[in-house]
Design an enzyme around this catalytic site. Structure first.
Site, short mmCIF file in Angstrom:
data_model
loop_
_atom_site.label_atom_id
_atom_site.label_comp_id
_atom_site.label_asym_id
_atom_site.label_seq_id
_atom_site.Cartn_x
_atom_site.Cartn_y
_atom_site.Cartn_z
N ASP A 177 0.81 -1.21 0.00
CA ASP A 177 0.00 0.00 0.00
C ASP A 177 0.85 1.27 0.00
O ASP A 177 0.71 2.12 -0.86
CB ASP A 177 -0.97 0.02 1.17
CG ASP A 177 -1.98 1.15 1.03
OD1 ASP A 177 -2.63 1.23 -0.03
OD2 ASP A 177 -2.10 1.96 1.96
N ARG A 243 5.81 -5.56 -27.53
CA ARG A 243 5.75 -7.01 -27.67
C ARG A 243 7.14 -7.64 -27.75
O ARG A 243 7.26 -8.86 -27.66
CB ARG A 243 4.93 -7.39 -28.91
CG ARG A 243 3.49 -6.87 -28.84
CD ARG A 243 2.68 -7.32 -30.02
NE ARG A 243 2.52 -8.77 -30.04
CZ ARG A 243 1.81 -9.44 -30.95
NH1 ARG A 243 1.20 -8.76 -31.92
NH2 ARG A 243 1.71 -10.74 -30.91
#
Length: 312
Positions: A177, A243
């Site tokens: 967090d 990619r």
């Protein structure tokens, strides 16, 4: 930046307080230490009075050769109203003149059994860590195969759930967090968890879980150097994602540029495995093995070979 007082150094390094007890609450504002050799010789024009002063064997040997009047003059000028303390190394006997001056000016006079160089390195490292630039970032920090991976992304994208899966796979949680980050060097970022939420994970629908209690002490660590950033974002069908891995993005935190990879999130993608592989691939790149560049080179060679055949 945390405040450091002389009493903190006494406690941290187990220093023996000999005089000047009234000044143990003085604030240390510099990480540098000073060895006042020139000052003992009488040159105080550039005296760094606001630093911890360190007297070793060399300084004390010279001090004992001075006359009584010079001794009193030197220690009185060493003990100013901004001097946080004076440390004598090697467990040596401390001159009576220095003890008296410390008591009169309220400057703590301390003694350590360590060598002078050891005190300098240890105390400087401690103070530089305390005075390092600091920030906090919303994210999760995990140690994956020795690589400190900072996982970022908008709230609810699945950072904590991914961290939980990584912990189950044998990796170690550092912070969830909120990640507190300090810059210890010009290119080094160290991340840790705020004390309130240390070793805790928040999983929506499940609540707060204690990772160390559930998975053992080997599933957590208190701090880790951050070397890679993984940004999770919801899949955007209109966006072109890398990619091949030839494009190397970075994220700047304070003064440090960190390599960053963006991973699109969609149902069916195992984020934990992808991030795990990203960490391993990052290690390979640091060892000089870059699969994307090797593929690009092979493709270039193949195109050149085909072009030569076509020209013939």
């Amino acid at each position: 930046m945390a405040k450091v007082r002389t009493k903190d150094l006494i406690k941290r390094f187990d220093l023996e307080l000999l005089a000047g007890e009234n000044g143990i609450h003085r604030e240390v504002i510099k990480s540098d230490l000073s060895r006042p050799g020139m000052e003992l010789a009488g040159y105080f024009k550039h005296y760094a009075a606001d630093r911890i002063q360190l007297l070793g064997k060399t300084e004390l040997s010279f001090f004992y050769e001075l006359s009584d009047d010079m001794k009193r003059d030197r220690v009185e000028r060493l003990c100013t109203d901004v001097t946080p303390g004076i440390v004598v190394s090697r467990g040596m006997d401390v001159p009576e003149e220095l003890l008296n001056a410390g008591n009169d000016a309220g400057v703590p006079i301390m003694r350590s059994p360590l060598k002078t160089t050891s005190i300098i390195s240890r105390m400087t490292n401690f103070l530089e860590t305390k005075f390092a630039p600091f920030t906090a970032i919303h994210g999760v920090l995990v140690d994956i195969y020795g690589v400190g991976v900072l996982i970022t992304g908008q709230s609810g994208v699945g950072k904590s759930e991914t961290a939980l899966e990584l912990v189950k796979r044998g990796h170690r949680l550092v912070a969830d967090d909120s990640v507190e980050i300090r810059q210890e060097d010009f290119d080094t970022l160290i991340g840790n968890s705020p004390p309130l939420i240390e070793h805790l994970l928040e999983i929506r629908g499940l609540g707060i879980i204690d990772v160390m209690t559930l998975f053992g002490a080997g599933a957590v660590r208190n701090y880790k150097r951050i070397t890679l950033v993984i940004n999770l974002e919801l899949w955007d069908k209109d966006k072109q994602y890398d990619r091949l891995g030839l494009d190397e993005d970075t994220m700047k935190i304070m003064d440090v540029e960190l390599p960053q990879a963006t991973i699109p999130v969609r149902p069916g993608r195992n984020l934990a495995v992808i991030i795990e592989v990203a960490a391993m691939n990052f290690r390979l790149k640091r060892m000089g093995i870059n699969a994307a560049k090797e593929f690009s080179n092979r493709l270039t060679q193949m195109i050149e070979t085909d072009q030569e055949r076509f020209d013939e």
